[in-house]
Design an enzyme around this catalytic site. Structure first.
Site, mmCIF file in Angstrom:
data_model
loop_
_atom_site.group_PDB
_atom_site.id
_atom_site.type_symbol
_atom_site.label_atom_id
_atom_site.label_comp_id
_atom_site.label_asym_id
_atom_site.label_seq_id
_atom_site.Cartn_x
_atom_site.Cartn_y
_atom_site.Cartn_z
ATOM 1 N N SER A 103 0.824 -1.205 0.000
ATOM 2 C CA SER A 103 0.000 0.000 0.000
ATOM 3 C C SER A 103 0.859 1.255 0.000
ATOM 4 C CB SER A 103 -0.929 0.009 1.217
ATOM 5 O OG SER A 103 -1.916 -0.997 1.109
ATOM 6 N N PHE A 141 -2.998 10.496 -1.107
ATOM 7 C CA PHE A 141 -4.032 10.730 -2.118
ATOM 8 C C PHE A 141 -5.360 10.875 -1.405
ATOM 9 C CE2 PHE A 141 -7.056 9.205 -5.368
ATOM 10 C CZ PHE A 141 -6.601 9.827 -6.527
ATOM 11 N N HIS A 148 -18.537 9.734 2.317
ATOM 12 C CA HIS A 148 -18.623 9.460 0.881
ATOM 13 C C HIS A 148 -17.417 8.622 0.456
ATOM 14 C CE1 HIS A 148 -21.971 12.237 0.510
ATOM 15 N NE2 HIS A 148 -21.284 13.081 1.246
ATOM 16 N N CYS A 250 -6.663 7.348 -11.767
ATOM 17 C CA CYS A 250 -5.607 7.009 -10.809
ATOM 18 C C CYS A 250 -5.965 5.722 -10.066
ATOM 19 C CB CYS A 250 -5.414 8.145 -9.812
ATOM 20 S SG CYS A 250 -4.918 9.725 -10.528
ATOM 21 N N LEU A 251 -7.205 5.611 -9.645
ATOM 22 C CA LEU A 251 -7.638 4.412 -8.930
ATOM 23 C C LEU A 251 -7.518 3.170 -9.791
ATOM 24 C CD1 LEU A 251 -10.781 5.717 -7.013
ATOM 25 C CD2 LEU A 251 -8.586 5.050 -6.031
ATOM 26 N N ALA A 254 -4.003 2.039 -9.664
ATOM 27 C CA ALA A 254 -3.679 1.428 -8.378
ATOM 28 C C ALA A 254 -4.343 0.062 -8.221
ATOM 29 C CB ALA A 254 -4.101 2.358 -7.249
ATOM 30 N N LEU A 350 -3.475 -24.913 9.363
ATOM 31 C CA LEU A 350 -2.600 -24.657 10.501
ATOM 32 C C LEU A 350 -3.309 -24.838 11.838
ATOM 33 C CD1 LEU A 350 -0.920 -23.294 8.155
ATOM 34 C CD2 LEU A 350 -0.065 -21.748 9.914
ATOM 35 N N GLU A 375 -10.460 0.998 -2.596
ATOM 36 C CA GLU A 375 -10.331 1.218 -4.044
ATOM 37 C C GLU A 375 -11.387 0.443 -4.831
ATOM 38 O OE1 GLU A 375 -6.393 1.311 -5.624
ATOM 39 O OE2 GLU A 375 -5.532 1.901 -3.710
ATOM 40 N N THR A 377 -15.337 -1.408 -3.581
ATOM 41 C CA THR A 377 -15.854 -2.579 -2.880
ATOM 42 C C THR A 377 -16.208 -3.683 -3.874
ATOM 43 O OG1 THR A 377 -18.138 -1.839 -2.999
ATOM 44 C CG2 THR A 377 -16.838 -1.071 -1.107
#
Length: 396
Positions: A103, A141, A148, A250-251, A254, A350, A375, A377
């Site tokens: 991240s 960012f 929102h 941009c998102l 990413a 495990l 980024e 849902t």
């Protein structure tokens, strides 16, 4: 195939032979980042996670800058100019260590630097990108707000003109790197539409209190951004974009990194499960020799390597300039969802040890709960694909 041809041996770490699709330069990038993460992150990350902090973030940022991992798919201004596949491989290796480290790199390069590189003025690029690429300045960012998240068009942060300046007011929430950033890319409503602003974090009226008490992404700096009459010069605005297409592009960049990164977390959990299954004995033999355990390991491996193939395919499309946002949604939706299932299944292999920080499984599982919803849902990506498949808009 000629009768005398010899098949390569089966590689449990690469059962589909995906490495054959990679160029030597790709493998070099992957191995460099993997080695760095093994040396600088893995010995300490369980402690950072338990303490809920990343105390060496500035040092790590400079080291990552030295590797060329910050803004690595961008060109010029000190950026590495790597391919999309190479960037994806780096994300995979970083998230195999911890989602928080990926991240850090993703927000720095794919969000903050990408916004300046694509939409900024030449002066903004020269001022910020070389130092950000070197890790000397950390960026954040600011898009998501307290009320929102999935509906950024309704953001309340507002920038008004005052003479030759802009005055910025508002709040942003869940901002990675915020409290340690030297520069923030903040999106705000204006009289002309949504605009992006390059905001030095030492500006009067700007603050970034760190968010505490997280149970996910604990080895990561997460903050609120508060803008209280932050006065900015006229040239603080990103000049080359107006509207939501700016932050959404941009998102998309990413999210592409997340498609790869989630598979890193899943790989770490599968490796832990396989190693544990071969050494943990019950009823007189290793549990890896029981059919039900082998079925779990096989299913995990199938989903992991299908996801890596999907990520590789999307990377080649991005390198060819043919990757659509809907395809990124396809990858993010599938790979994060399957990564979480792999982590949960590894936890069952495990047993009680699966919840211990001596193993990476629960740490990755809790981190991926954040990756699942940030980024975009699950529901948002489902609706993106649903609209693409039907031509009908179900968002409203």
């Amino acid at each position: 195939m000629a009768a005398s041809a010899k098949l390569p041996p089966f590689d449990p770490a690469d059962p589909l032979g995906i490495d054959d699709l990679l160029e030597p330069e790709d493998l070099a990038v992957r191995d460099t980042v993997r080695s760095w993460a093994a040396d600088r992150v893995l010995p300490h990350v369980a402690e950072w996670y338990e303490q809920g902090e990343l105390p060496v973030i500035r040092e790590l940022a400079k080291e990552l800058g030295g590797l060329g991992a910050l803004g690595m798919s961008l060109t010029g201004y000190g950026c590495a100019g790597a391919s999309a596949v190479q960037y994806g491989l780096a994300c995979l290796e970083l998230e195999a260590a911890d989602s928080g480290i990926r991240s850090l790199v993703s927000v720095q390069g794919s969000l903050a630097m990408y916004a300046v590189h694509r939409f900024g003025s030449e002066e903004q690029k020269q001022q910020w990108l070389p130092r950000m690429a070197a890790g000397e300045v950390i960026g954040c960012f600011g898009l998501t707000e307290p009320d929102h998240g999935s509906d950024p068009a309704s953001m309340r942060t507002y920038a008004k003109r005052d003479g030759g300046d802009w005055v910025l007011n508002g709040r942003k929430m869940w901002i990675t790197n915020g409290s340690v950033a030297g520069v923030a890319v903040v999106w705000a409503q204006t009289d002309d539409g949504i605009r992006g602003f390059v905001v030095p974090t030492d500006s009067a009226g700007f603050s970034a209190p760190e968010i505490k008490h997280k149970w996910s992404l604990r080895a990561s700096v997460t903050s609120e951004l508060v803008m209280d009459d932050v006065r900015l010069p006229a040239d603080a605005v990103l000049p080359e974009v107006v509207g939501l297409k700016g932050p959404l592009s941009c998102l998309s960049h990413a999210r592409y990194g997340i498609v790869w990164g989630a598979m890193g977390a899943a790989r770490s959990c599968l490796e832990a499960a396989v190693d544990y299954a071969k050494s943990r004995e019950q009823f007189g033999r290793p549990i890896g020799g029981f059919q039900l355990t082998q079925a779990k390991l096989a299913d995990m491996a199938v989903e992991l390597h299908k996801g890596i193939l999907l990520a590789h395919h999307l990377g080649r499309r991005m390198d060819a300039g043919r990757l659509r946002p809907e395809q990124v949604s396809f990858g993010k939706l599938n790979n994060v969802r399957e990564a979480i299932e792999i982590c949960r299944t590894a936890r069952t292999v495990l047993g009680a040890n699966g919840i211990s920080l001596e193993y990476p499984v629960m740490r990755h599982a809790t981190n991926l709960e954040s990756v699942l919803t940030y980024e975009g849902t699950v529901e948002m990506h489902q609706l993106v694909l649903g609209k693409a498949l039907t031509g009908l808009d179900a968002f409203r």
